[in-house]
Design a protein around this motif. Sequence first.
Motif, PDB file in Angstrom:
ATOM      1  N   ARG A 283      43.061 -22.967  -7.070  1.00 51.24           N
ATOM      2  CA  ARG A 283      42.132 -22.411  -7.922  1.00 51.24           C
ATOM      3  C   ARG A 283      40.459 -22.502  -7.360  1.00 51.24           C
ATOM      4  O   ARG A 283      39.533 -22.484  -8.235  1.00 51.24           O
ATOM      5  CB  ARG A 283      42.132 -23.157  -9.301  1.00 51.24           C
ATOM      6  N   ARG A 284      40.508 -22.541  -6.306  1.00 53.58           N
ATOM      7  CA  ARG A 284      38.972 -22.472  -5.745  1.00 53.58           C
ATOM      8  C   ARG A 284      38.953 -20.902  -5.222  1.00 53.58           C
ATOM      9  O   ARG A 284      39.113 -20.268  -4.132  1.00 53.58           O
ATOM     10  CB  ARG A 284      38.963 -23.282  -4.378  1.00 53.58           C
ATOM     11  N   ARG A 285      38.446 -20.214  -6.550  1.00 55.32           N
ATOM     12  CA  ARG A 285      38.724 -18.450  -6.289  1.00 55.32           C
ATOM     13  C   ARG A 285      37.622 -18.028  -5.235  1.00 55.32           C
ATOM     14  O   ARG A 285      38.148 -17.103  -4.440  1.00 55.32           O
ATOM     15  CB  ARG A 285      38.050 -18.071  -7.577  1.00 55.32           C
ATOM     16  N   LEU A 286      36.572 -18.420  -5.315  1.00 51.00           N
ATOM     17  CA  LEU A 286      35.596 -17.619  -4.215  1.00 51.00           C
ATOM     18  C   LEU A 286      36.097 -17.992  -2.699  1.00 51.00           C
ATOM     19  O   LEU A 286      36.209 -17.103  -1.853  1.00 51.00           O
ATOM     20  CB  LEU A 286      34.124 -18.184  -4.524  1.00 51.00           C
ATOM     21  N   LEU A 287      36.242 -19.223  -2.464  1.00 53.03           N
ATOM     22  CA  LEU A 287      36.692 -19.448  -1.266  1.00 53.03           C
ATOM     23  C   LEU A 287      38.069 -18.797  -0.761  1.00 53.03           C
ATOM     24  O   LEU A 287      38.315 -18.366   0.350  1.00 53.03           O
ATOM     25  CB  LEU A 287      36.719 -21.163  -0.878  1.00 53.03           C
ATOM     26  N   ALA A 288      39.043 -18.651  -1.699  1.00 53.11           N
ATOM     27  CA  ALA A 288      40.170 -18.156  -1.512  1.00 53.11           C
ATOM     28  C   ALA A 288      40.059 -16.559  -1.272  1.00 53.11           C
ATOM     29  O   ALA A 288      40.559 -16.017  -0.193  1.00 53.11           O
ATOM     30  CB  ALA A 288      41.108 -18.171  -2.412  1.00 53.11           C
ATOM     31  N   VAL A 289      39.212 -15.797  -2.093  1.00 54.13           N
ATOM     32  CA  VAL A 289      38.751 -14.406  -1.835  1.00 54.13           C
ATOM     33  C   VAL A 289      38.291 -14.115  -0.287  1.00 54.13           C
ATOM     34  O   VAL A 289      38.513 -13.379   0.249  1.00 54.13           O
ATOM     35  CB  VAL A 289      38.021 -13.951  -2.992  1.00 54.13           C
ATOM     36  N   LEU A 290      37.159 -15.071  -0.091  1.00 52.98           N
ATOM     37  CA  LEU A 290      36.635 -14.894   1.146  1.00 52.98           C
ATOM     38  C   LEU A 290      37.249 -15.105   2.384  1.00 52.98           C
ATOM     39  O   LEU A 290      37.244 -14.211   3.297  1.00 52.98           O
ATOM     40  CB  LEU A 290      35.625 -16.062   1.255  1.00 52.98           C
ATOM     41  N   ALA A 321      45.210  -8.525 -18.876  1.00 49.26           N
ATOM     42  CA  ALA A 321      43.705  -8.744 -18.838  1.00 49.26           C
ATOM     43  C   ALA A 321      43.534  -9.475 -17.699  1.00 49.26           C
ATOM     44  O   ALA A 321      42.362  -9.631 -17.120  1.00 49.26           O
ATOM     45  CB  ALA A 321      43.433  -9.102 -20.269  1.00 49.26           C
ATOM     46  N   GLN A 322      44.006 -10.732 -17.727  1.00 48.85           N
ATOM     47  CA  GLN A 322      43.732 -11.770 -16.880  1.00 48.85           C
ATOM     48  C   GLN A 322      43.981 -11.188 -15.282  1.00 48.85           C
ATOM     49  O   GLN A 322      43.110 -11.598 -14.197  1.00 48.85           O
ATOM     50  CB  GLN A 322      44.355 -13.251 -16.765  1.00 48.85           C
ATOM     51  N   ARG A 323      45.000 -10.395 -15.020  1.00 50.73           N
ATOM     52  CA  ARG A 323      45.278 -10.048 -13.751  1.00 50.73           C
ATOM     53  C   ARG A 323      44.196  -9.033 -13.324  1.00 50.73           C
ATOM     54  O   ARG A 323      43.776  -9.111 -12.282  1.00 50.73           O
ATOM     55  CB  ARG A 323      46.696  -9.009 -13.713  1.00 50.73           C
ATOM     56  N   PHE A 324      43.746  -8.152 -14.258  1.00 51.11           N
ATOM     57  CA  PHE A 324      42.837  -7.162 -13.941  1.00 51.11           C
ATOM     58  C   PHE A 324      41.453  -7.802 -13.563  1.00 51.11           C
ATOM     59  O   PHE A 324      40.782  -7.612 -12.817  1.00 51.11           O
ATOM     60  CB  PHE A 324      42.576  -6.096 -15.025  1.00 51.11           C
ATOM     61  N   ARG A 325      41.275  -9.011 -14.440  1.00 53.65           N
ATOM     62  CA  ARG A 325      39.846  -9.806 -14.120  1.00 53.65           C
ATOM     63  C   ARG A 325      39.933 -10.352 -12.643  1.00 53.65           C
ATOM     64  O   ARG A 325      38.981 -10.160 -12.222  1.00 53.65           O
ATOM     65  CB  ARG A 325      39.930 -11.094 -15.352  1.00 53.65           C
ATOM     66  N   GLU A 326      41.127 -11.054 -12.190  1.00 53.55           N
ATOM     67  CA  GLU A 326      41.181 -11.413 -10.900  1.00 53.55           C
ATOM     68  C   GLU A 326      41.054 -10.462  -9.745  1.00 53.55           C
ATOM     69  O   GLU A 326      40.200 -10.392  -8.810  1.00 53.55           O
ATOM     70  CB  GLU A 326      42.366 -12.222 -10.621  1.00 53.55           C
ATOM     71  N   TRP A 327      41.762  -9.211 -10.050  1.00 55.18           N
ATOM     72  CA  TRP A 327      41.663  -7.911  -9.255  1.00 55.18           C
ATOM     73  C   TRP A 327      40.276  -7.485  -9.091  1.00 55.18           C
ATOM     74  O   TRP A 327      39.738  -7.027  -7.773  1.00 55.18           O
ATOM     75  CB  TRP A 327      42.657  -6.919  -9.605  1.00 55.18           C
ATOM     76  N   CYS A 328      39.455  -7.514 -10.305  1.00 56.14           N
ATOM     77  CA  CYS A 328      38.141  -6.943 -10.290  1.00 56.14           C
ATOM     78  C   CYS A 328      36.961  -7.839  -9.459  1.00 56.14           C
ATOM     79  O   CYS A 328      36.395  -7.553  -8.654  1.00 56.14           O
ATOM     80  CB  CYS A 328      37.685  -6.705 -11.495  1.00 56.14           C
ATOM     81  N   ALA A 330      38.102 -10.236  -7.124  1.00 57.95           N
ATOM     82  CA  ALA A 330      38.297  -9.949  -5.725  1.00 57.95           C
ATOM     83  C   ALA A 330      38.042  -8.790  -4.924  1.00 57.95           C
ATOM     84  O   ALA A 330      37.388  -8.615  -3.995  1.00 57.95           O
ATOM     85  CB  ALA A 330      39.838 -10.094  -5.200  1.00 57.95           C
ATOM     86  N   GLY A 331      38.126  -7.607  -6.081  1.00 56.90           N
ATOM     87  CA  GLY A 331      38.021  -6.223  -5.372  1.00 56.90           C
ATOM     88  C   GLY A 331      36.425  -5.994  -5.032  1.00 56.90           C
ATOM     89  O   GLY A 331      35.899  -5.532  -3.951  1.00 56.90           O
ATOM     90  N   VAL A 332      35.550  -6.408  -6.145  1.00 61.21           N
ATOM     91  CA  VAL A 332      34.118  -6.345  -5.626  1.00 61.21           C
ATOM     92  C   VAL A 332      33.764  -7.038  -4.685  1.00 61.21           C
ATOM     93  O   VAL A 332      32.872  -6.456  -3.767  1.00 61.21           O
ATOM     94  CB  VAL A 332      33.368  -7.084  -6.973  1.00 61.21           C
ATOM     95  N   ILE A 333      33.977  -8.559  -4.631  1.00 63.25           N
ATOM     96  CA  ILE A 333      33.746  -8.995  -3.090  1.00 63.25           C
ATOM     97  C   ILE A 333      34.091  -8.598  -1.863  1.00 63.25           C
ATOM     98  O   ILE A 333      33.354  -8.279  -1.055  1.00 63.25           O
ATOM     99  CB  ILE A 333      34.114 -10.471  -3.228  1.00 63.25           C
ATOM    100  N   ALA A 334      35.495  -7.867  -2.040  1.00 61.40           N
ATOM    101  CA  ALA A 334      35.991  -7.272  -0.758  1.00 61.40           C
ATOM    102  C   ALA A 334      35.095  -6.128  -0.438  1.00 61.40           C
ATOM    103  O   ALA A 334      34.771  -5.886   0.575  1.00 61.40           O
ATOM    104  CB  ALA A 334      37.552  -7.015  -0.919  1.00 61.40           C
ATOM    105  N   LEU A 335      34.754  -5.175  -1.561  1.00 62.93           N
ATOM    106  CA  LEU A 335      33.991  -3.910  -1.192  1.00 62.93           C
ATOM    107  C   LEU A 335      32.467  -4.353  -0.630  1.00 62.93           C
ATOM    108  O   LEU A 335      32.041  -3.520   0.251  1.00 62.93           O
ATOM    109  CB  LEU A 335      33.843  -3.394  -2.609  1.00 62.93           C
TER     110      LEU A 335
END
Length: 568
Positions: A283-290, A321-328, A330-335
């Motif tokens: 659950r370390r969201r930012l590090l995981a997405v990076l 809703a929670q799925r789309f929250r995580e996708w958004c 991650a998607g914003v950071i990726a873009l």
Amino acid sequence: MSGRTLSAPVQSARRAALRFRELLGSFAGTSWLIGGPEGQVSHTLRQGLLAVLMIMAGSWGVGWVAETVGSVLARNPWLLPVRTTTTGVIICTVLLVLGALLLLRSWLRLSQRIGTWDEQSVPVVRRALLMWGIPLMFCLPIFSRDVFSYLAQGRVLHAGLNPYQSGVSELPGWFAAGADSLWAESPSPYGPLFLLLARGVWFVSFEIPEISIALFRLVALVGVVLMAVYIPKLARAFGSAPGWALWLCLLNPLSLMVFIPAAHNDALMIGLILAGTWYALRRRRLLAVLLLVAAVAVKPIALVLLPFAVLLTLDSTVSYAQRFREWCFAGVIALVLLIGGGYSLGVGIGWFTAALGAGSAILQSAPVGLIGLALGWVAQLGLGWDSAAVAEAFYHLARLFSGIVLALMLLRRRLGNPVLWGAYALTVVVVSSSIIQPWYVLWILPLYAVVHVYRGRVLVLVTLLLTVMVLNSMVSQLSVAQWIDTAVVQGIAFAVAAVYLIYIVFLDPNTTELFSMREESQRWNAADGWLPLRELSTPDTSWSRADIYQDHGAPAVHRPIDPDQKAR
């Protein structure tokens, strides 16, 4: 095969092979390699060490060398006799092929000698990785010469050109530098982060290809270390066997050849994917997405796994809703990172468009590729249509099909384990591709292995697939001087491979049982036990954190596989 009545000649050949092995085991000079109790793994580790030393020596005669002025090895007086004479090339070819097959046998025998895949097997497998991996660092590039293309594309970027628009032939001397001609005018299929690394390697290597190869191997080694660290962590969390997962994913001959001598960037991509997956689970969201975005920036194919892996941060995947929250998130950071990084390098978003057509210069040899070529030929013959256009349209339809399957998986209410379903998704993408390279299977193996242990026919088929891919590349990817008959050298390599492979599969009393197709395909983890693959179905409930077998804060649990069902 095991459990079948064998013909008299086969039985005689088996007895002769066993007697010869016992004879070698009785001499002081060979007993350290051949003899010893079956319960000891030290002999198998030494056999694997001998195998990689043979591969290393063989690579010096038939491995790839750049012919540039700055090359230290191109005209080295110690290497010239083995690279420029027929005798030297044939000896090195035999050493290379025999070493690859002895490494295969050592890999298989290690699984038998370890026995039960409990926590004590992890340090053994890591020791084998160290013993077998270090000599491969000193090989000339074998299996593939993509490492020279990495350098050439880094040079293109360093010269101020866009590797997604300009092939490596834009700059003089590219062919002498070792790059394959198929990349002469083809766009780079790699992400902006890897191109940045390649430019750095070009800048600091002082145009000496041997230095650049060593640096690219260090980059690949980072990926190998990440895999060695995070494969066991993920396997413990999901209830698989950490030692078995390491053995399957890192010690198999294909992984060792691709990740170390060939220095493929796949190692770094896979390592970053697994690290990102682990931190998503914690659950370390930012590090995981990076980390996951970094994997995409190495090879864009990692984008397939990003929407699955980020769901591991949720308590449950029931809520859309929670799925789309995580996708958004991650998607914003990726873009931001990928687009911003691309434009800061001066390459824009070419990495994305190039990735969709990656490998277009390569012969379409996958099932989808062959079907497309056949449809194009029929359409041209019967209707007068452009065969290339018909084939390309079919490839686009195959990509569209894989995209629809991925979307349906992600939007399914009862979504299964995100890692396992990510493996399914990546499998669909690979199978739907018009090109399948041997190392593509290495992208998928860890995702399956950290969730389940597999046995039976499915594991036999994976073993055979890895074997065929290694031998095919070993035989076809030989660097042979123009005045030496390449067909003769490849014929000798094929003959040696065929004889040794027949011995391992049919005659060796210690390995033939590993190729038996009589046992049904099953998978195991600590939560469910053994389950036949043919009886599996979609999950009854959506995945949740309650399905994690071992919390990351809990002490290690010894979960040996059923003692009467030793892992293969």
